[in-house]
Design an enzyme around this catalytic site. Structure first.
Site, PDB file in Angstrom:
ATOM      1  N   GLU A  80       1.095  -1.029   0.155  1.00  0.00           N
ATOM      2  CA  GLU A  80      -0.198  -0.013  -0.246  1.00  0.00           C
ATOM      3  C   GLU A  80       0.672   1.257   0.095  1.00  0.00           C
ATOM      4  O   GLU A  80       0.950   2.355   0.571  1.00  0.00           O
ATOM      5  CB  GLU A  80      -1.102  -0.167   1.733  1.00  0.00           C
ATOM      6  CG  GLU A  80      -2.112  -1.021   1.352  1.00  0.00           C
ATOM      7  CD  GLU A  80      -2.806  -0.893   2.489  1.00  0.00           C
ATOM      8  OE1 GLU A  80      -2.536  -0.236   3.300  1.00  0.00           O
ATOM      9  OE2 GLU A  80      -3.057  -2.025   2.264  1.00  0.00           O
ATOM     10  N   CYS A  81       2.271   1.105  -0.850  1.00  0.00           N
ATOM     11  CA  CYS A  81       2.933   2.508  -0.923  1.00  0.00           C
ATOM     12  C   CYS A  81       2.640   2.568  -2.642  1.00  0.00           C
ATOM     13  O   CYS A  81       1.878   2.479  -3.649  1.00  0.00           O
ATOM     14  CB  CYS A  81       4.307   1.571  -0.401  1.00  0.00           C
ATOM     15  SG  CYS A  81       5.475   3.139  -0.900  1.00  0.00           S
TER      16      CYS A  81
END
Length: 168
Positions: free
Chosen positions: A37-38
């Protein structure tokens, strides 16, 4: 010939099975701490492409990407190992080795990351990993030879990696 301390280390693959890094002896490695989730998560696609291109050019036992999920930076890897595996395979078609979620900084840092950070500090002299998708290049003899920041595209490392693969 003295063996690299890297080859003495063991890790767990994403399914919890022990893997010794000696299994990768003779290969050039790109080791990366990853997260799902970057802003850098799309690098999974670049890492997969890089591995495919280099293995097609030089053979399957000459180069590997090794990805180690980590939740230490903004809690951007919240899933379980099985969720991470499913995400990486379904979203990015990842076929390179994924390993169990680890810590890369602090007292619980994995022995692998303690070794990598000690071998090559950042350009400013710090040893800690700064963010997700920091990359380490390991040569065929198990020596850590380069550290690349998270923003550096994995594909930008291809020429350097190819040169290491071609070295005798």
């Amino acid at each position: 010939m003295k063996t690299s301390p890297l080859y003495d280390l063991s890790v767990s693959d994403i399914q919890g099975k022990p893997v010794t890094l000696a299994d990768y002896r003779g290969q050039v490695l790109l080791i990366v701490n990853s997260a799902s989730e970057c802003d850098y998560t799309p690098q999974y696609q670049e890492l997969e492409l890089l591995q495919q291109q280099l293995q097609q050019r030089f053979g399957p036992n000459k180069f590997s990407v090794l990805a180690f999920p980590c939740d230490q930076f903004g809690q951007q890897e919240p899933g379980s190992d099985s969720e991470i595996l499913q995400f990486c395979q379904s979203r990015y078609g990842v076929s390179f080795p994924l390993f169990s979620k680890i810590e890369v900084n602090g007292p619980q840092a994995s022995p692998l990351y303690r070794h990598l950070k000690q071998a090559i500090p950042t350009a400013s002299g710090h040893s800690n990993i700064r963010w997700n998708f920091e990359k380490f290049i390991v040569d065929k003899k198990g020596r850590v030879v380069k550290r690349a920041p998270p923003a550096r595209s994995p594909l930008a490392l291809q020429k350097h990696l190819a040169g290491l693969i071609q070295q005798r």
